[in-house]
Structure formats: structure tokens, C-alpha cells
Design an enzyme around this catalytic site. Structure first.
Site: not given
Ligand SMILES: NC(=O)c1ccc[n+]([C@@H]2O[C@H](COP(=O)([O-])OP(=O)(O)OC[C@H]3O[C@@H](n4cnc5c(N)ncnc54)[C@H](O)[C@@H]3O)[C@@H](O)[C@H]2O)c1
Length: 249
Positions: A12, A155
Site C-alpha cells: 500500500g 474494519y
Molecule cells: N489514516 C488514518 O488515520 C489511519 C489510522 C489508523 C490506521 N491506519 C492504517 O494505515 C494504513 C494506511 O492507511 P492510509 O490512511 O495511508 O490509507 P490510503 O487509503 O490513503 O492508502 C492505502 C493504500 O493501500 C492501497 N491498497 C488498497 N487495497 C489494496 C490491496 N488489496 N492490495 C494492495 N494495495 C492496496 C491503496 O491503493 C493505497 O495506495 C492502513 O492499514 C490503515 O488502516 C490509518
């Protein structure tokens, strides 16, 4: 061991937290593979890190497919002599009313957020154990600890499962030089948060955070770099909470 002899795969990594993790690992001297469904965006990030491709490459990797992790493992073997670090970052949060989540929606969210981590830890855990060293960092979420408020039950349940898998794989692989840890962020100052939560609602959410600010994703990425280090061998099965005081143990 110098970081510039080390190789990391980040899932990701085309945007958001994964992109930052890839950038910080690269800045720390790692050769970085950026796996994402959106390979074009991942390629853009990889090129911005190293246009020659020598120390950064993008690959199409769907975390729902075990075969994609096996192919990534082989590719990194051929290209850079194998991976040392795996960051399971790819995930997808979904807002949904609890009683309206269909069985299909539940399965889909669990596939991306939990089954993915299981598959990746199996494939890379085996490869790392065979080499007698490795670091796995799983990106969980505060929702997995509290049940979540702004996200769906699927989730939150999946992220809770990530924390459990972290301990299970950590125990299994500890004697072979492989550590497995999780970082559990609260709401972060990232594009997806601003895209999915209306500004007034976000302001209200921030008022509920004890430190009154969204988390700094760059700091989460720095914590990943710390857990990825060769010197981090005595941390395993841990979950590092970085949530602005929203959940205290
Ligand atoms: N944003 C927040 O506040 C937050 C808080 C807690 C945890 N997280 C976790 O952090 C991580 C990153 O989140 P983010 O906010 O950067 O999300 P985002 O949606 O901005 O980015 C996620 C990335 O993962 C890729 N992706 C999605 N499905 C995929 C798949 N099946 N195979 C490969 N790649 C895939 C997408 O193309 C994207 O580039 C996630 O695990 C999310 O649950 C985020």
C-alpha cells in the site's frame, strides 16, 4: 548492520502512510519495493525516490492474493538478494452501519485488512526464518483496540485480528531471528482522513483527542524505521500505541 545493505517491502505504498514509510526507509538507506494495487502511482513514488530503479522499485501487489506475496518474495530475491523487512501497511477503512453490513461486505473488508496480513506473514515469515533474520511491522489501528467509532465493525474487527496475528507470528518466529510487531495509530493527518470526513465533523473529532491534534503520519513512519532496524531484535509481539491519548492501557 548498515541500513544500506537492507531491503524492505512496503504494501500500500502508492500513497498515504505507506508512501511515507517507503520514503523514510529509503532515506534511512534501505532499498525499497513499493507494492500496491495502483502500480502507476507506486511507480511515480519509486521514480521520485530513485529514477535509476537501483534502490526503489514498484510492483503490482494485491494483498488479497497469496501468489502476489510469493511473486514479490521471488522478485526481491532475484533483484536484491532477498528482503529483510516487510511492512504490512495496505488497508482499507470502510464506514458502515453495524446492522447493515452484509456477509459479502464483511468478508471483503476482512480480506484486505486481516487475511492479507496472515498471508504476508506466512510467506515472508517463512523466507525470513530460513535466512535467520527479518523484521515484520503490521499497521493496525486504534479501532482494533476500542471497537472504533468512525469506522465499520468489519474494519475494527479485522484490525483487532491484526494485533492477535502479530503476537501469534511473533511467538512462532522469535527463535529464528524474526521479529513481528504492530503499530496502532489513532486518526492521522493524512489525505484519506480529510477526503472521507467532512471538515466540521473532523474539527469535532479533533476535540475528542486528548492532545487535540491528528497524529503525525511521518512520526508513525519513523517508528516503523525504528522497529525495522537490525538493532530492534529484542522488541517482538509488541503493539506501539500512537493515538494522541485516545486509548491508554
Ligand atoms: N489514516 C488514518 O488515520 C489511519 C489510522 C489508523 C490506521 N491506519 C492504517 O494505515 C494504513 C494506511 O492507511 P492510509 O490512511 O495511508 O490509507 P490510503 O487509503 O490513503 O492508502 C492505502 C493504500 O493501500 C492501497 N491498497 C488498497 N487495497 C489494496 C490491496 N488489496 N492490495 C494492495 N494495495 C492496496 C491503496 O491503493 C493505497 O495506495 C492502513 O492499514 C490503515 O488502516 C490509518
Amino acid at each position: 548492520m548498515a541500513a544500506n545493505h537492507r531491503v524492505a517491502l512496503v504494501t500500500g505504498a502508492a500513497r498515504g502512510l505507506g508512501e511515507l514509510v517507503a520514503r523514510r526507509l529509503h532515506a534511512a538507506g534501505y532499498r525499497v519495493a513499493l507494492g500496491d494495487l495502483d502500480v502507476e502511482a507506486a511507480q511515480g513514488v519509486a521514480r521520485s525516490l530513485d529514477g535509476s530503479g537501483e534502490s526503489a522499485m514498484a510492483l503490482r501487489l494485491d494483498v488479497r492474493n497469496k501468489a502476489d506475496f510469493e511473486a514479490a518474495d521471488r522478485l526481491l530475491d532475484e533483484h536484491w538478494g532477498g528482503a529483510d523487512v516487510l511492512v504490512n501497511n495496505a488497508g482499507q477503512s470502510r464506514v458502515a452501519a453495524l446492522m447493515d453490513i452484509s456477509p459479502e461486505e464483511f468478508d471483503a473488508v476482512v480480506q484486505v485488512n486481516l487475511r492479507s496480513v496472515f498471508l504476508a506473514c506466512q510467506v515472508f515469515g517463512k523466507a525470513f526464518a530460513a535466512r535467520g533474520q527479518g523484521r515484520i511491522v503490521n499497521i493496525a489501528s486504534l479501532a482494533g483496540q476500542t471497537g472504533g467509532t468512525a469506522t465499520g465493525a468489519h474494519y475494527a474487527a479485522a484490525k483487532g485480528g491484526v494485533l492477535t496475528l502479530t503476537k501469534v507470528f511473533a511467538r512462532e518466529l522469535a527463535a529464528q531471528g524474526v521479529t513481528v510487531n504492530a503499530i496502532s495509530p489513532g486518526p492521522l493527518d493524512l489525505p484519506i482522513v480529510h477526503e472521507s470526513v467532512p471538515a466540521e465533523k473532523l474539527a469535532a473529532v479533533i476535540q475528542t483527542i486528548p492532545v487535540r491534534t491528528l497524529g503525525d503520519a511521518g512520526f508513525i513512519a519513523d517508528a516503523v524505521v525504528l522497529l525495522a532496524a537490525h538493532e530492534a531484535g529484542s522488541v517482538t509481539g509488541a503493539c506501539w500505541d500512537i493515538n494522541g491519548g485516545l486509548f491508554m492501557r
